[in-house]
Design a protein around this motif. Structure first.
Motif, PDB file in Angstrom:
ATOM      1  N   SER A 167       0.837  -1.201   0.000  1.00 29.90           N
ATOM      2  CA  SER A 167       0.000   0.000   0.000  1.00 29.90           C
ATOM      3  C   SER A 167       0.867   1.244   0.000  1.00 29.90           C
ATOM      4  O   SER A 167       0.565   2.226  -0.687  1.00 29.90           O
TER       5      SER A 167
ATOM      6  N   LEU B 258       2.175   1.745  -3.290  1.00 30.45           N
ATOM      7  CA  LEU B 258       1.140   2.293  -4.170  1.00 30.45           C
ATOM      8  C   LEU B 258       1.051   3.804  -3.996  1.00 30.45           C
ATOM      9  O   LEU B 258       0.947   4.551  -4.979  1.00 30.45           O
TER      10      LEU B 258
ATOM     11  N   GLU C 214      -1.191   1.135 -11.751  1.00 33.27           N
ATOM     12  CA  GLU C 214      -2.429   0.362 -11.932  1.00 33.27           C
ATOM     13  C   GLU C 214      -2.251  -1.047 -11.362  1.00 33.27           C
ATOM     14  O   GLU C 214      -3.130  -1.590 -10.688  1.00 33.27           O
ATOM     15  N   TYR C 215      -1.077  -1.625 -11.626  1.00 29.91           N
ATOM     16  CA  TYR C 215      -0.807  -2.973 -11.116  1.00 29.91           C
ATOM     17  C   TYR C 215      -0.874  -2.998  -9.591  1.00 29.91           C
ATOM     18  O   TYR C 215      -1.519  -3.860  -8.986  1.00 29.91           O
TER      19      TYR C 215
ATOM     20  N   ASN D 276      -2.363  -0.943  -7.577  1.00 31.51           N
ATOM     21  CA  ASN D 276      -3.727  -0.712  -7.105  1.00 31.51           C
ATOM     22  C   ASN D 276      -4.538  -2.004  -7.151  1.00 31.51           C
ATOM     23  O   ASN D 276      -5.212  -2.362  -6.188  1.00 31.51           O
ATOM     24  N   THR D 277      -4.449  -2.719  -8.271  1.00 31.91           N
ATOM     25  CA  THR D 277      -5.202  -3.967  -8.381  1.00 31.91           C
ATOM     26  C   THR D 277      -4.735  -4.971  -7.336  1.00 31.91           C
ATOM     27  O   THR D 277      -5.546  -5.677  -6.731  1.00 31.91           O
TER      28      THR D 277
ATOM     29  N   CYS E 103      -3.348  -4.403  -4.367  1.00 35.13           N
ATOM     30  CA  CYS E 103      -3.839  -4.034  -3.031  1.00 35.13           C
ATOM     31  C   CYS E 103      -5.343  -4.262  -2.933  1.00 35.13           C
ATOM     32  O   CYS E 103      -5.850  -4.715  -1.902  1.00 35.13           O
ATOM     33  N   ALA E 104      -6.064  -3.945  -4.014  1.00 35.52           N
ATOM     34  CA  ALA E 104      -7.521  -4.092  -3.982  1.00 35.52           C
ATOM     35  C   ALA E 104      -7.910  -5.555  -3.827  1.00 35.52           C
ATOM     36  O   ALA E 104      -8.924  -5.863  -3.198  1.00 35.52           O
TER      37      ALA E 104
ATOM     38  N   MET F 147      -4.802   6.157 -14.643  1.00 35.01           N
ATOM     39  CA  MET F 147      -5.746   5.043 -14.756  1.00 35.01           C
ATOM     40  C   MET F 147      -6.649   5.216 -15.956  1.00 35.01           C
ATOM     41  O   MET F 147      -7.047   6.325 -16.285  1.00 35.01           O
TER      42      MET F 147
ATOM     43  N   VAL G 110      -4.289   4.858   2.502  1.00 37.11           N
ATOM     44  CA  VAL G 110      -4.017   4.773   1.068  1.00 37.11           C
ATOM     45  C   VAL G 110      -5.358   4.551   0.382  1.00 37.11           C
ATOM     46  O   VAL G 110      -6.195   3.803   0.877  1.00 37.11           O
TER      47      VAL G 110
ATOM     48  N   LEU H 185      -7.636   3.022  -2.356  1.00 31.43           N
ATOM     49  CA  LEU H 185      -7.661   1.949  -3.350  1.00 31.43           C
ATOM     50  C   LEU H 185      -8.800   2.218  -4.315  1.00 31.43           C
ATOM     51  O   LEU H 185      -9.877   2.637  -3.907  1.00 31.43           O
ATOM     52  N   GLY H 186      -8.566   1.978  -5.584  1.00 26.47           N
ATOM     53  CA  GLY H 186      -9.639   2.101  -6.560  1.00 26.47           C
ATOM     54  C   GLY H 186     -10.134   0.717  -6.954  1.00 26.47           C
ATOM     55  O   GLY H 186      -9.346  -0.126  -7.362  1.00 26.47           O
ATOM     56  N   TYR H 187     -11.444   0.485  -6.787  1.00 23.07           N
ATOM     57  CA  TYR H 187     -12.034  -0.766  -7.261  1.00 23.07           C
ATOM     58  C   TYR H 187     -12.811  -0.463  -8.522  1.00 23.07           C
ATOM     59  O   TYR H 187     -13.581   0.505  -8.542  1.00 23.07           O
TER      60      TYR H 187
ATOM     61  N   VAL I 155      -3.448  -5.889 -14.837  1.00 25.20           N
ATOM     62  CA  VAL I 155      -2.087  -5.777 -15.350  1.00 25.20           C
ATOM     63  C   VAL I 155      -1.235  -6.780 -14.573  1.00 25.20           C
ATOM     64  O   VAL I 155      -1.264  -6.788 -13.353  1.00 25.20           O
TER      65      VAL I 155
ATOM     66  N   ALA J 245       3.607  -4.921 -16.333  1.00 23.65           N
ATOM     67  CA  ALA J 245       3.776  -3.581 -15.776  1.00 23.65           C
ATOM     68  C   ALA J 245       5.244  -3.192 -15.714  1.00 23.65           C
ATOM     69  O   ALA J 245       5.593  -2.026 -15.836  1.00 23.65           O
TER      70      ALA J 245
END
Lengths: 330, 258
Positions: free
Chosen positions: A48, A51, A65-66, A68-69, A71-72, B1, B17, B19-21, B164, B169
């Motif tokens: 995190s 990120l 983007e990687y 974020n995905t 961590c999500a 993004m 932090v 996070l975007g879902y 990704v 990446a």
């Protein structure tokens, strides 16, 4: 730090987190040891923070983007409510369900009120309009009264019980689910159930079969009507949360109420198994009417002593996945 | 993004932090629903056949047959709706259909959907499915494609699939070169280093530049590079086209500073 150096220095932990996500079974980390879960938390916090750095320094890089995905995907594995366990059923019925019944009393009283209004309206309709009686009350009821017996001797009682239980659970769940449409379907179900009971009761009163009729209704009816009233109350809770969300946004107010309400309705609906069994086996049986009424009275006393008295000692036996700590408004 | 604000939700974690879902769209939700129906409907039919077999053995009279028939409809309903509830509760928010589409149910605060939330969204499914089209209509107009059950439970269906991969990446973006030939050695390359190499790589890997803009930018960069390299006014490099010059500098820099 350049992007390449950033990636080279930290990609080891990202790979480790990715591998840890893959080992999580069925969306849970339950099969992992304590140290592995601790390690997972560490990896997630480090990633995190990576990120956050990547967002600041390389907002358009694919690595952002990687991360974020990554961590999500990892976040819900670690952050979750307490798991539901089979062992929690006992404390749920012993304390949590009676407590939420008492907490929901204004809604349950309102729900009862709607049913009583339906009952009175149904009674008055039959009483005041003799010409409509045949269309308001099933004609077979009058036939049975003319023959001097009503509703006795159900064949294939197990199937009758299954039918009754399923129908009542369906009604209870519709009462709850109707809350999402501002509680309007809930109110209609309550009114129509009261109406049906009122019309039949009035017809029986006119036919002079009171004692026999109530001996048919009371053994299961106290339990069954109580559950329907409770379910109606949960639907009204949802409707009220949408209409009067208070300081919260409507969605938040709704979601906050709904989890408590659904546990109340599921707990109450499980009582319908007892009610349906009584309805199929005891109510139409050839037991003396007095015994049937006594059974009904006993069930009622047990039900309400439990709902009103159980779990009054504060803080005892909390149900972890149900008694969530109060969430602070966002 | 790449994704717009509309179809992502932002969740602020306890580590502060965001996070975007990315939210599942109506299309993938419906395909997941169809896939689940391919399982749930046969399951319901099998359960009904079993129910019928039991009923035909044990029912004795016409009244019992009536109860058995009426009960069969309810029983089918419980099995059908029960499929979704059990599948979500067991898998932590991924029915087989959602799993195939890479979707997952989470709570709006980003935590996993727990038993209570899944119970709410699955009981309210009766309204979403039972009242004609209401679930689909609400999902169509709701900005995050949530149906009534999601609104009640405070849940949301998100994409759970890695968009990704780490390899993709991390891989350097492709370089757009016109001539792969590094050309004759350029003097003064020892005056610049890795920083310039990275900067040139960014320029050379930029896709979608219009030819005119690319040429203008290249002329600007080449002018500065020529000054940095300290090339004399008569040097042959000054006569190369700017884009060719940049490519050759980059290729030679990569050899010097791999």
């Amino acid at each position: 730090m350049s992007l390449d150096a950033f990636i080279a220095e930290r990609q080891g932990r990202w790979g480790a987190l990715e591998a840890a996500i893959k080992t999580a079974k069925r969306g849970r980390l339950r099969n992992q040891s304590a140290s592995e879960i601790e390690q997972f938390g560490l990896l997630l916090r480090q990633t995190s923070s990576d990120l956050a750095i990547a967002r600041r320094d390389h907002p358009d890089a694919p690595i952002t983007e990687y991360l974020n995905t990554l961590c999500a995907r990892a976040h819900p594995l670690l952050y979750r409510g307490r798991a539901w366990r089979i062992g929690a059923i006992g404390p749920f019925f012993a304390t949590a369900l009676p407590r939420s019944f008492r907490a929901a009393w204004p809604y349950i009283v309102a729900s009862l009120g709607l049913m009583v209004i339906g009952f009175i309206a149904g009674w008055l309709a039959v009483d005041l309009r003799p010409d409509l009686r045949a269309s308001l009350v099933p004609p077979s009821l009058f036939d049975e009264m003319a023959r001097g017996q009503i509703g006795t001797g159900v064949q294939d009682a197990p199937f009758a019980a299954a039918f009754i239980i399923q129908n009542n659970i369906r009604v209870a769940l519709i009462c709850f689910a109707g809350g999402i449409l501002l509680g309007i379907p809930t109110a209609l179900v309550l009114l129509s159930n009261g109406w049906m009971l009122g019309t039949v009761a009035a017809a029986v009163q006119l036919g002079g079969y009171n004692y026999q009729f109530w001996s048919l209704i009371v053994p299961h009816g106290i339990l069954e009507l109580s559950v329907i009233v409770i379910s109606g109350g949960t639907g009204l809770m949802l409707g009220d949360a949408i209409l009067r969300p208070g300081q919260l946004r409507r969605g938040e107010a709704l979601a906050r109420v709904a989890v408590r309400a659904v546990m109340l309705v599921l707990g109450a609906a499980s009582l319908l198994i007892i009610a349906g069994t009584l309805e199929a086996f005891v109510s139409p049986s050839s037991l003396p009417d007095g015994v049937k009424l006594a059974i009904g009275g006993t069930v009622g006393v047990l039900l309400y002593s439990w709902l009103l008295l159980a779990g009054r000692q504060p803080g005892r036996r909390r149900v972890p996945w149900f008694d969530r700590p109060a969430e602070t408004p966002a | 993004m790449n994704s717009s604000q509309l179809d992502t939700i932002s969740v602020k974690t306890s580590d502060n932090v965001t996070l975007g879902y990315s939210v599942a769209g109506l299309g993938s939700r419906l395909v997941a629903q169809i896939l689940d129906n391919l399982l749930a409907v046969p399951l319901t039919l099998v359960a009904l056949l079993l129910y019928g077999a039991v009923a035909s053995v044990f029912v004795t009279g016409s009244e019992g047959a009536g109860f058995a028939d009426a009960g069969a409809g309810f029983f089918a309903g419980f099995v059908y709706f029960g499929y979704f509830f059990v599948a979500e509760a067991v898998t932590g928010g991924k029915t087989p259909g959602k799993s195939a589409m890479g979707l997952r149910v989470i709570r709006v605060d980003g935590s996993a959907a727990d038993f209570g939330a899944l119970a709410v969204r699955n009981v309210i499914r009766v309204v979403d499915v039972g009242v004609v089209l209401v679930g689909i209509v609400i999902m169509f107009f709701q900005p995050q494609t949530r149906r009534l059950g999601d609104l009640g439970a405070g849940t949301i269906v998100v994409r759970d699939r890695a968009v990704v991969s780490l390899a993709a990446a991390v891989a350097p973006p492709p370089i757009i070169l016109r001539t792969p030939d590094a050309g004759p050695p350029i003097d003064g390359l020892d005056r610049i280093g890795g920083f310039e190499r990275d900067a040139l790589r960014v320029f050379l890997s930029r896709p979608g530049l219009s030819p005119k803009l690319r040429a203008d930018l290249a002329a600007d960069i080449a002018k500065r590079l020529l000054d940095r390299l300290g090339l004399p006014p008569g040097a042959p490099e000054r006569l190369w086209p700017p884009e060719l010059f940049i490519e050759r500098v980059y290729l030679q820099l990569v050899q010097l500073y791999p």
